[in-house]
Scaffold this active site. Structure first.
Site, PDB file in Angstrom:
ATOM      1  N   HIS A  39       0.783  -0.634   0.048  1.00  0.00           N
ATOM      2  CA  HIS A  39      -0.239   0.047  -0.312  1.00  0.00           C
ATOM      3  C   HIS A  39       1.359   2.000   0.009  1.00  0.00           C
ATOM      4  O   HIS A  39       1.365   1.360   0.916  1.00  0.00           O
ATOM      5  CB  HIS A  39      -1.011  -0.035   1.451  1.00  0.00           C
ATOM      6  CG  HIS A  39      -1.502   1.087   1.307  1.00  0.00           C
ATOM      7  ND1 HIS A  39      -1.525   2.453   1.444  1.00  0.00           N
ATOM      8  CD2 HIS A  39      -3.320   0.605   0.775  1.00  0.00           C
ATOM      9  CE1 HIS A  39      -2.976   2.732   0.954  1.00  0.00           C
ATOM     10  NE2 HIS A  39      -4.254   1.668   1.092  1.00  0.00           N
ATOM     11  N   GLU A  66      -3.362   1.588  -7.451  1.00  0.00           N
ATOM     12  CA  GLU A  66      -3.928   2.427  -6.982  1.00  0.00           C
ATOM     13  C   GLU A  66      -2.966   3.261  -7.104  1.00  0.00           C
ATOM     14  O   GLU A  66      -2.298   4.044  -5.904  1.00  0.00           O
ATOM     15  CB  GLU A  66      -4.241   2.181  -5.068  1.00  0.00           C
ATOM     16  CG  GLU A  66      -4.702   1.134  -4.547  1.00  0.00           C
ATOM     17  CD  GLU A  66      -5.069   0.939  -3.534  1.00  0.00           C
ATOM     18  OE1 GLU A  66      -6.470   1.169  -2.780  1.00  0.00           O
ATOM     19  OE2 GLU A  66      -4.569   0.724  -2.460  1.00  0.00           O
TER      20      GLU A  66
HETATM   21  O1  LIG Z   1      -6.752   2.796  -0.723  1.00  0.00           O
HETATM   22  C1  LIG Z   1      -7.233   2.756  -0.283  1.00  0.00           C
HETATM   23  C2  LIG Z   1      -7.487   2.388   0.719  1.00  0.00           C
HETATM   24  O2  LIG Z   1      -6.689   1.633   1.707  1.00  0.00           O
HETATM   25  C3  LIG Z   1      -8.416   3.631  -1.327  1.00  0.00           C
HETATM   26  O3  LIG Z   1      -9.187   4.446  -0.318  1.00  0.00           O
HETATM   27  P1  LIG Z   1     -10.101   5.501  -0.824  1.00  0.00           P
HETATM   28  O4  LIG Z   1     -11.284   4.109  -1.520  1.00  0.00           O
HETATM   29  O5  LIG Z   1     -10.564   5.902   0.906  1.00  0.00           O
HETATM   30  O6  LIG Z   1      -9.060   6.471  -1.589  1.00  0.00           O
END
Ligand SMILES: O=C(CO)COP(=O)(O)O
Length: 226
Positions: A69, A139
């Site tokens: 992450h 992400e």
């Molecule tokens: O990576 C995420 C959670 O760890 C994504 O968060 P959000 O959906 O709040 O942007």
């Protein structure tokens, strides 16, 4: 990751943060007259010892883990290589891995998005023995918790390139079967359009998973079937 539910059309993995995991167990135990004060103490201890150990997750029958992450990459200086090593270790312990990759705003603005996510993916791919147990989560860092979601076109572009990368560097079958999910400000309003993109195979949801609209996000899994 505490729970995997298959709701007919979608796989839903719930991933409470550490205290949430403990409190989920607390709910279970209180239903059996377990002393709540002991649970709170247990929670503090768990926080201290950390629940990040793969062995502890396995012992608790928690099947999924998120690795890579962006918060950990940025705040704890986890390098691509370190993330790859953690993926290898988690897999070796029998865990299933959601492996996160994604570029910062500066990297996007400098045009290096693909180079960044390819390098992150390469470090992970080099350590994966069984792709059945790996989900890739794209992400973009600038979209996480900001309310600034990637456009469907931006998400599709990166997902498509990632699938091409897997095709060229790992194999056609793996590229076709690996789930590539999107995370970053997904909500009830934007999920359908994102889910309709050919290479978006699901979502990693943060804030919206705590709201009723999470149900709409789960239902977006049916968009491509309709
Ligand atoms: O990576 C995420 C959670 O760890 C994504 O968060 P959000 O959906 O709040 O942007």
């Amino acid at each position: 990751m505490l729970l995997l539910r298959t709701v007919g059309f979608a796989k839903v993995v719930l991933l409470p943060e550490k205290l949430g995991i403990v409190l989920s167990f607390a709910l279970f135990f209180t239903a059996h007259d377990f002393d709540l004060l002991s649970i709170v103490y247990l929670a503090v201890n768990f926080m201290f010892f950390s629940l990040n150990s793969a062995e502890m997750l396995v012992n608790l029958s928690i099947p999924w883990v998120i690795i890579g992450h962006s918060e950990r990459r940025a705040l704890l200086n986890e390098s691509n290589e370190f993330v790859g090593d953690k993926v290898a270790y988690a897999l070796s312990q029998g865990l299933k891995v959601i492996a996160c990759i994604g570029e910062t705003l500066e990297e996007r603005e400098s045009g290096s998005t693909m180079a960044v996510v390819a390098a992150q993916t390469k470090a992970i791919a080099g350590k994966v023995t069984n792709w059945d147990n790996v989900v890739l989560a794209y992400e973009p860092v600038w979209a996480i918790g900001t309310g600034k979601v990637a456009t469907p076109a931006q998400a599709q572009e990166v997902h498509c390139e990632l699938r091409k990368w897997l095709h060229e560097n790992v194999g056609g079958d793996i590229a076709a079967s690996t789930r590539i999910i999107y995370g970053g400000s997904v909500n009830g309003a934007n999920c359908k359009e994102l889910a309709a993109q050919p290479d978006v195979d699901g979502f990693l949801v943060g804030g919206a998973s705590l709201k009723p609209e999470f149900v709409d996000i789960i239902k977006a899994a049916t968009v491509k079937k309709n």
